[in-house]
Scaffold this motif. Structure first.
Motif, PDB file in Angstrom:
ATOM      1  N   LEU A 290       0.845  -1.194   0.000  1.00 55.83           N
ATOM      2  CA  LEU A 290       0.000   0.000   0.000  1.00 55.83           C
ATOM      3  C   LEU A 290       0.881   1.245   0.000  1.00 55.83           C
ATOM      4  CD1 LEU A 290      -2.922  -0.604   2.536  1.00 55.83           C
ATOM      5  CD2 LEU A 290      -3.098  -0.130   0.095  1.00 55.83           C
ATOM      6  N   TRP A 291       0.433   2.256  -0.718  1.00 56.38           N
ATOM      7  CA  TRP A 291       1.184   3.497  -0.848  1.00 56.38           C
ATOM      8  C   TRP A 291       0.240   4.675  -0.717  1.00 56.38           C
ATOM      9  CZ3 TRP A 291       6.411   2.577  -2.198  1.00 56.38           C
ATOM     10  CH2 TRP A 291       6.688   1.259  -2.593  1.00 56.38           C
ATOM     11  N   TYR A 292       0.693   5.727  -0.045  1.00 54.47           N
ATOM     12  CA  TYR A 292      -0.086   6.962   0.004  1.00 54.47           C
ATOM     13  C   TYR A 292       0.728   8.064  -0.673  1.00 54.47           C
ATOM     14  CZ  TYR A 292       2.857   8.858   3.756  1.00 54.47           C
ATOM     15  OH  TYR A 292       3.914   9.348   4.484  1.00 54.47           O
ATOM     16  N   PHE A 293       0.019   9.049  -1.219  1.00 59.21           N
ATOM     17  CA  PHE A 293       0.728  10.131  -1.897  1.00 59.21           C
ATOM     18  C   PHE A 293       1.169  11.174  -0.880  1.00 59.21           C
ATOM     19  CE2 PHE A 293       1.322  13.909  -4.518  1.00 59.21           C
ATOM     20  CZ  PHE A 293       2.170  13.373  -5.491  1.00 59.21           C
ATOM     21  N   ASP A 294       2.495  11.319  -0.754  1.00 56.15           N
ATOM     22  CA  ASP A 294       3.086  12.287   0.153  1.00 56.15           C
ATOM     23  C   ASP A 294       3.095  13.642  -0.542  1.00 56.15           C
ATOM     24  OD1 ASP A 294       4.970  13.957   1.539  1.00 56.15           O
ATOM     25  OD2 ASP A 294       5.813  12.158   2.493  1.00 56.15           O
ATOM     26  N   THR A 295       2.230  14.547  -0.106  1.00 53.70           N
ATOM     27  CA  THR A 295       2.088  15.829  -0.796  1.00 53.70           C
ATOM     28  C   THR A 295       3.276  16.756  -0.542  1.00 53.70           C
ATOM     29  OG1 THR A 295       0.823  16.741   1.062  1.00 53.70           O
ATOM     30  CG2 THR A 295      -0.423  15.689  -0.719  1.00 53.70           C
ATOM     31  N   ILE A 296       4.079  16.488   0.476  1.00 52.40           N
ATOM     32  CA  ILE A 296       5.272  17.294   0.737  1.00 52.40           C
ATOM     33  C   ILE A 296       6.399  16.896  -0.212  1.00 52.40           C
ATOM     34  CG2 ILE A 296       6.961  18.015   2.451  1.00 52.40           C
ATOM     35  CD1 ILE A 296       4.077  18.922   3.000  1.00 52.40           C
ATOM     36  N   LEU A 297       6.670  15.600  -0.307  1.00 50.61           N
ATOM     37  CA  LEU A 297       7.741  15.114  -1.179  1.00 50.61           C
ATOM     38  C   LEU A 297       7.301  14.990  -2.635  1.00 50.61           C
ATOM     39  CD1 LEU A 297       9.260  12.299   1.088  1.00 50.61           C
ATOM     40  CD2 LEU A 297      10.074  14.647   0.797  1.00 50.61           C
ATOM     41  N   GLY A 298       5.993  14.886  -2.859  1.00 49.11           N
ATOM     42  CA  GLY A 298       5.492  14.723  -4.215  1.00 49.11           C
ATOM     43  C   GLY A 298       5.731  13.348  -4.791  1.00 49.11           C
ATOM     44  N   VAL A 299       5.797  12.321  -3.919  1.00 52.13           N
ATOM     45  CA  VAL A 299       5.997  10.936  -4.363  1.00 52.13           C
ATOM     46  C   VAL A 299       5.055  10.031  -3.563  1.00 52.13           C
ATOM     47  CG1 VAL A 299       8.426  11.328  -4.955  1.00 52.13           C
ATOM     48  CG2 VAL A 299       7.837  10.440  -2.682  1.00 52.13           C
ATOM     49  N   TRP A 300       4.903   8.804  -4.039  1.00 45.58           N
ATOM     50  CA  TRP A 300       4.146   7.796  -3.315  1.00 45.58           C
ATOM     51  C   TRP A 300       5.041   7.151  -2.263  1.00 45.58           C
ATOM     52  CZ3 TRP A 300      -1.007   7.255  -3.873  1.00 45.58           C
ATOM     53  CH2 TRP A 300      -1.589   7.810  -5.010  1.00 45.58           C
ATOM     54  N   ALA A 301       4.547   7.010  -1.038  1.00 47.48           N
ATOM     55  CA  ALA A 301       5.310   6.460   0.070  1.00 47.48           C
ATOM     56  C   ALA A 301       4.661   5.162   0.547  1.00 47.48           C
ATOM     57  CB  ALA A 301       5.395   7.462   1.222  1.00 47.48           C
ATOM     58  N   GLU A 302       5.479   4.159   0.790  1.00 50.16           N
ATOM     59  CA  GLU A 302       4.977   2.849   1.215  1.00 50.16           C
ATOM     60  C   GLU A 302       4.492   2.889   2.654  1.00 50.16           C
ATOM     61  OE1 GLU A 302       6.597  -1.714   1.937  1.00 50.16           O
ATOM     62  OE2 GLU A 302       7.845  -0.290   0.824  1.00 50.16           O
ATOM     63  N   GLN A 303       3.309   2.319   2.878  1.00 53.02           N
ATOM     64  CA  GLN A 303       2.774   2.223   4.241  1.00 53.02           C
ATOM     65  C   GLN A 303       1.703   1.145   4.294  1.00 53.02           C
ATOM     66  OE1 GLN A 303       0.350   5.400   6.301  1.00 53.02           O
ATOM     67  NE2 GLN A 303       2.199   5.587   7.528  1.00 53.02           N
ATOM     68  N   GLY A 304       2.101  -0.069   4.645  1.00 58.28           N
ATOM     69  CA  GLY A 304       1.132  -1.140   4.834  1.00 58.28           C
ATOM     70  C   GLY A 304       1.019  -2.081   3.648  1.00 58.28           C
ATOM     71  N   THR A 305       0.090  -3.019   3.785  1.00 58.34           N
ATOM     72  CA  THR A 305      -0.125  -4.071   2.787  1.00 58.34           C
ATOM     73  C   THR A 305      -1.620  -4.325   2.639  1.00 58.34           C
ATOM     74  OG1 THR A 305       1.960  -5.129   3.421  1.00 58.34           O
ATOM     75  CG2 THR A 305       0.407  -6.467   2.162  1.00 58.34           C
ATOM     76  N   ALA A 306      -2.032  -4.598   1.428  1.00 52.95           N
ATOM     77  CA  ALA A 306      -3.411  -5.008   1.160  1.00 52.95           C
ATOM     78  C   ALA A 306      -3.419  -6.490   0.797  1.00 52.95           C
ATOM     79  CB  ALA A 306      -4.009  -4.189   0.032  1.00 52.95           C
ATOM     80  N   THR A 307      -4.534  -7.151   1.098  1.00 49.70           N
ATOM     81  CA  THR A 307      -4.670  -8.591   0.856  1.00 49.70           C
ATOM     82  C   THR A 307      -5.783  -8.828  -0.150  1.00 49.70           C
ATOM     83  OG1 THR A 307      -3.972  -9.056   3.121  1.00 49.70           O
ATOM     84  CG2 THR A 307      -5.082 -10.829   1.940  1.00 49.70           C
ATOM     85  N   ARG A 308      -5.538  -9.764  -1.053  1.00 47.04           N
ATOM     86  CA  ARG A 308      -6.565 -10.088  -2.034  1.00 47.04           C
ATOM     87  C   ARG A 308      -7.630 -10.972  -1.412  1.00 47.04           C
ATOM     88  NH1 ARG A 308      -5.834 -12.558  -8.215  1.00 47.04           N
ATOM     89  NH2 ARG A 308      -8.069 -12.843  -8.588  1.00 47.04           N
ATOM     90  N   GLN A 309      -8.890 -10.578  -1.593  1.00 43.20           N
ATOM     91  CA  GLN A 309     -10.040 -11.396  -1.218  1.00 43.20           C
ATOM     92  C   GLN A 309     -10.963 -11.446  -2.424  1.00 43.20           C
ATOM     93  OE1 GLN A 309     -11.932 -10.132   2.442  1.00 43.20           O
ATOM     94  NE2 GLN A 309     -10.034 -10.192   3.630  1.00 43.20           N
ATOM     95  N   GLY A 310     -10.931 -12.569  -3.121  1.00 40.56           N
ATOM     96  CA  GLY A 310     -11.729 -12.697  -4.339  1.00 40.56           C
ATOM     97  C   GLY A 310     -11.234 -11.744  -5.404  1.00 40.56           C
TER      98      GLY A 310
END
Length: 350
Positions: A230-250
């Motif tokens: 999982l990544w969120y957009f860091d509006t200060i750095l202007g890049v996507w930052a990694e934070q967490g994991t998503a799991t596939r369900q169906g």
């Protein structure tokens, strides 16, 4: 950076194509960025506040803007803001010291979901959702909030043709949890924003979380991994930052987030670069170039009036370039980390 030379010549009729005329290269210490703001239906948007640091402009009736006399940087982050739309961000790597072209697509917020923070709510959009529990909302400064909430949600996956144009960042630049710079290949993202009745930003309180369901594109179901970063957009750095994991369900990815912003389910790679020129009868072409790999969609750029462009792509995997007005994809061999591949992409006039 290592450099290779590759020439791709396509025997496609050039007659009837626009933007076949070229310009002259005029390198300087300052950079000028000319752009256009459009909505998700390709309509121009006027009155958009556009900025890079202290340099600002407002888009005209045709959606165009110019940011002049920018100091030379390795990468620019353009911010575009207008009421009724999610904030737009576009990362841009300049080609030498030339004038640059960019297109920024803004996503409309749509009709708000209105609810009370004490009750919680499920925001639904196109088969996906974000679930907010009761009493988990605070002000943007982190204080407790109790009252009415206006929530906005949009979800996009690879079945949306505009995903590479509308996703914040544009060039898909990212930084992983180890501090490495790289690029993402997306399998979907969502934008969410919460406001109080006066329009002030709200967010999750510290220590709270919200769950989400992100549909996987039908075209990606066969190869979508069981877990994804999982990544969120860091509006200060202007890049996507990694934070967490998503799991596939169906047919969905599900996960938890601890704050609201733009969130992404993506595969990370170290970067390589393709630097090239689009030509037609020796003249440069201004066209949109998009990259993708076997995992997901990637960055898109627009060549300048000389036809020159540079695009960041995943290293060590097969990458395909698609160019507006050109038939088919242009494959490239696996590039090593930080390698630059030089391309001259031409059309024969017949």
């Amino acid at each position: 950076m290592k450099k290779l030379l590759f020439y791709a010549l396509f025997s496609i009729v050039c007659i009837g194509l626009t933007a076949c005329d070229g310009g002259s290269k005029n390198a300087s210490s300052a950079v000028s960025i000319t752009g256009k703001i459009i909505d998700e239906f390709d309509n121009p948007i006027s009155g958009v506040n556009v900025s890079i640091d202290e340099v600002t402009a407002i888009s005209g009736s045709d959606g165009t803007f110019v940011l002049n006399s920018l100091p030379r940087q390795d990468r620019y982050v353009i911010k575009a803001q207008k009421q009724g739309f999610f904030m737009g961000y576009r990362g841009l790597t300049p080609v030498d010291d030339e004038s640059q072209n960019v297109e920024i697509m803004l996503d409309s917020k749509g009709t708000p979901f209105v609810f009370n923070s004490s009750a919680g709510y499920v925001l639904n959009y196109n088969g996906g959702n974000v679930t907010i529990s009761a009493n988990t909302i605070g002000t943007d400064a982190g204080n407790n909030y109790n009252g009415m909430v206006y929530g906005y949600l949009k979800l996009r996956n690879n079945d949306n043709a505009e995903i590479s144009s509308i996703m914040p960042g544009g060039d898909f630049s990212a930084q992983n949890s180890e501090g490495q710079d790289g690029i993402l290949s997306t399998l979907g993202y969502y934008s969410i924003e919460l406001n109080d009745p006066s329009g002030n930003l709200l967010n999750l309180k510290p220590g709270s979380s919200a769950s989400f369901v992100q549909p996987i594109a039908a075209s990606k179901l066969a190869n979508a991994p069981s877990t994804i970063k999982l990544w969120y957009f860091d509006t200060i750095l202007g890049v996507w930052a990694e934070q967490g994991t998503a799991t596939r369900q169906g047919n969905n990815y599900v996960g938890q987030v601890v704050h609201f912003s733009d969130w992404n389910c993506d595969d990370f790679s170290r970067p390589a670069y393709i630097k090239g020129r689009l030509i037609c009868n020796s003249s440069g072409q201004m066209r949109k170039i998009s990259a993708r790999d076997d995992v997901g969609d990637g960055a898109s750029v627009i060549s300048n009036s000389d036809g020159n462009f540079i695009i960041k792509v995943p290293a060590e995997r097969a990458v395909y370039l698609n160019i507006d007005g050109y038939t088919g994809s242009i494959p490239t061999s696996n590039l090593t980390v930080d390698q630059t591949l030089d391309l001259e992409i031409g059309r024969a006039h017949v």
